[in-house]
Design a protein around this motif. Sequence first.
Motif, mmCIF file in Angstrom:
data_model
loop_
_atom_site.group_PDB
_atom_site.id
_atom_site.type_symbol
_atom_site.label_atom_id
_atom_site.label_comp_id
_atom_site.label_asym_id
_atom_site.label_seq_id
_atom_site.Cartn_x
_atom_site.Cartn_y
_atom_site.Cartn_z
ATOM 1 N N VAL A 1 0.376 -39.385 40.733
ATOM 2 C CA VAL A 1 -1.071 -39.278 40.537
ATOM 3 C C VAL A 1 -1.409 -39.377 39.057
ATOM 4 C CG1 VAL A 1 -3.055 -37.756 40.720
ATOM 5 C CG2 VAL A 1 -1.443 -37.924 42.619
ATOM 6 N N SER A 2 -0.701 -38.611 38.262
ATOM 7 C CA SER A 2 -1.017 -38.571 36.840
ATOM 8 C C SER A 2 -0.942 -39.961 36.224
ATOM 9 C CB SER A 2 -0.047 -37.625 36.137
ATOM 10 O OG SER A 2 -0.308 -37.606 34.752
ATOM 11 N N ARG A 3 0.114 -40.669 36.575
ATOM 12 C CA ARG A 3 0.272 -42.000 36.004
ATOM 13 C C ARG A 3 -0.778 -42.968 36.539
ATOM 14 N NH1 ARG A 3 5.896 -44.977 34.694
ATOM 15 N NH2 ARG A 3 5.083 -47.083 34.336
ATOM 16 N N ALA A 4 -1.021 -42.916 37.851
ATOM 17 C CA ALA A 4 -2.009 -43.816 38.439
ATOM 18 C C ALA A 4 -3.386 -43.586 37.837
ATOM 19 C CB ALA A 4 -2.046 -43.623 39.956
ATOM 20 N N VAL A 5 -3.735 -42.325 37.681
ATOM 21 C CA VAL A 5 -5.051 -42.006 37.113
ATOM 22 C C VAL A 5 -5.116 -42.457 35.661
ATOM 23 C CG1 VAL A 5 -6.549 -40.116 36.395
ATOM 24 C CG2 VAL A 5 -5.532 -40.096 38.680
ATOM 25 N N ALA A 6 -4.066 -42.166 34.922
ATOM 26 C CA ALA A 6 -4.056 -42.538 33.505
ATOM 27 C C ALA A 6 -4.186 -44.048 33.340
ATOM 28 C CB ALA A 6 -2.770 -42.035 32.841
ATOM 29 N N VAL A 7 -3.438 -44.789 34.133
ATOM 30 C CA VAL A 7 -3.507 -46.248 34.047
ATOM 31 C C VAL A 7 -4.892 -46.737 34.448
ATOM 32 C CG1 VAL A 7 -2.690 -48.368 35.135
ATOM 33 C CG2 VAL A 7 -1.048 -46.659 34.332
ATOM 34 N N MET A 8 -5.423 -46.153 35.499
ATOM 35 C CA MET A 8 -6.741 -46.591 35.960
ATOM 36 C C MET A 8 -7.804 -46.330 34.907
ATOM 37 S SD MET A 8 -9.819 -45.939 37.539
ATOM 38 C CE MET A 8 -9.839 -44.333 38.318
ATOM 39 N N LEU A 9 -7.768 -45.162 34.304
ATOM 40 C CA LEU A 9 -8.780 -44.827 33.296
ATOM 41 C C LEU A 9 -8.651 -45.723 32.069
ATOM 42 C CD1 LEU A 9 -8.891 -40.914 33.423
ATOM 43 C CD2 LEU A 9 -10.381 -42.583 34.539
ATOM 44 N N ALA A 10 -7.444 -45.813 31.545
ATOM 45 C CA ALA A 10 -7.234 -46.637 30.350
ATOM 46 C C ALA A 10 -7.561 -48.095 30.641
ATOM 47 C CB ALA A 10 -5.791 -46.488 29.872
#
Lengths: 236, 236
Positions: free
Chosen positions: A211-220
């Motif tokens: 989740v953390s990575r998916a969210v981070a990638v999506m936001l950036a």
Amino acid sequence: MATQLTKDSSDRSPESDQKSAAAPRRRLRAVNREQQIIDEAVSFFAEKGFSGQTRELGARLGITQPLLYRYFPTKRDLIERVFNEVYLNLESPDWSNLLTDRSRPLHDRFCDFYGAYSDMTYRYEWIRIFMFAALMGEKLNRRYTQLVEKKILTPMCDELRHYCDQPSIEEKPIRQLELDHIWVMHGGLFYYAIRKHIYHGRVSKDFPAIVSRAVAVMLAGSKAISAQASYQTTNG
Amino acid sequence: MATQLTKDSSDRSPESDQKSAAAPRRRLRAVNREQQIIDEAVSFFAEKGFSGQTRELGARLGITQPLLYRYFPTKRDLIERVFNEVYLNLESPDWSNLLTDRSRPLHDRFCDFYGAYSDMTYRYEWIRIFMFAALMGEKLNRRYTQLVEKKILTPMCDELRHYCDQPSIEEKPIRQLELDHIWVMHGGLFYYAIRKHIYHGRVSKDFPAIVSRAVAVMLAGSKAISAQASYQTTNG
DNA sequence: CTGGTTATTTATCATCTGATAAACTAAAAT
DNA sequence: ATTTTAGTTTATCAGATGATAAATAACCAG
């Protein structure tokens, strides 16, 4: 063919006169029995699908099949109760509060949301009953996805807009394409549960890390993309 | 009993002497009939699930139910043929060529891949039969997802590493968590087909636009994230 | 046109399966 | 202890369903 359902009643010798071990047919109060049946039915139908047979459900409960019909007029009625049991929890929590608290970083809000959301819905019973219902053509699923769009994805979309310095959804309405964009992340995370509980595939245990990575990638990524004209909302 | 199986032979008056309209029971060559049955079975089981009944399948084909058993010894055998029919196309195409052609921009490669991949798998029959099979506990699905990981996600991962100036998968092996990261996008796009064909939900028609945006966000986001130490592969 | 081949149907079986009615009995009430 | 209540089982039905065997008839060869 000839798949015997008769359990092992045949190979239990009639000489087995152990009275105590014979489980002297305990009776439950109606309310308790009913709940017990529903609980087991959730587990049973999640595993077998709704074409699972009432006799087998009865056997798992240690009761006879006709007893089910004292508590539920038809099999369909029992199934509806199962839907309620699994689905009822969904209306209650108000995710938008968690998502829209702008005093916290967006990344953290999304991660916390998926922590709570996955605890509720990424379960064996929930996922499978949901999918069985969908394939049966139940209206439950459309209702639920519409609820998700309204209560979860739309707030997410608004927060994402704010994060990317774009107009709020009140200033500029959301298009389906924009919702579908959020659906890719949301569905992608949900698909983790599908791979786990429906495909029985190998998945890494550390879901929060995913989740953390998916969210981070999506936001950036969204922020970077929103700087380019080609992915802006075209009406302007 | 007395559920008439004889179709509408009863309400066709014996006076109906329209020879042509009476459909004088045409015979097909065995090979053709077999293929016809398989084709209809794909459509039928996709709609009804594998608990769909052989009599109804026969009715849709305009033939009697016992005829099915001339071509397929058991219902299970027919189902296996349906699996083959839907699944066989998957081994053939070599996606990795499309994905690893570094003379083209990565974004375009991914978009083109999903154009071709979705044409093949995001179909009503394919999606639903796949999901029905999964819920039945067929081994087909695990085999397929393993194939996807090997032939699609792993090449994607390698290309993504290259795009982010990270070591190739030969230098540093892929962890499950990294595959799961790619799975979020891949599954998120697949979930579009699930929403469409299983939930019968409202989805935007422009799937290429969804892909383009999802890929662009994923690439830009991954590049941005890979600059931060926290999301690097920890072993180093 | 005739006869043989085989695709197709009719009739039927055995079992499964949701559902019902009546008998039974454990537990509560008196 | 006796009666009453109600939870549970036994017996059974009616229709559904996968599968089989024999009868029928469309197509092809001669």
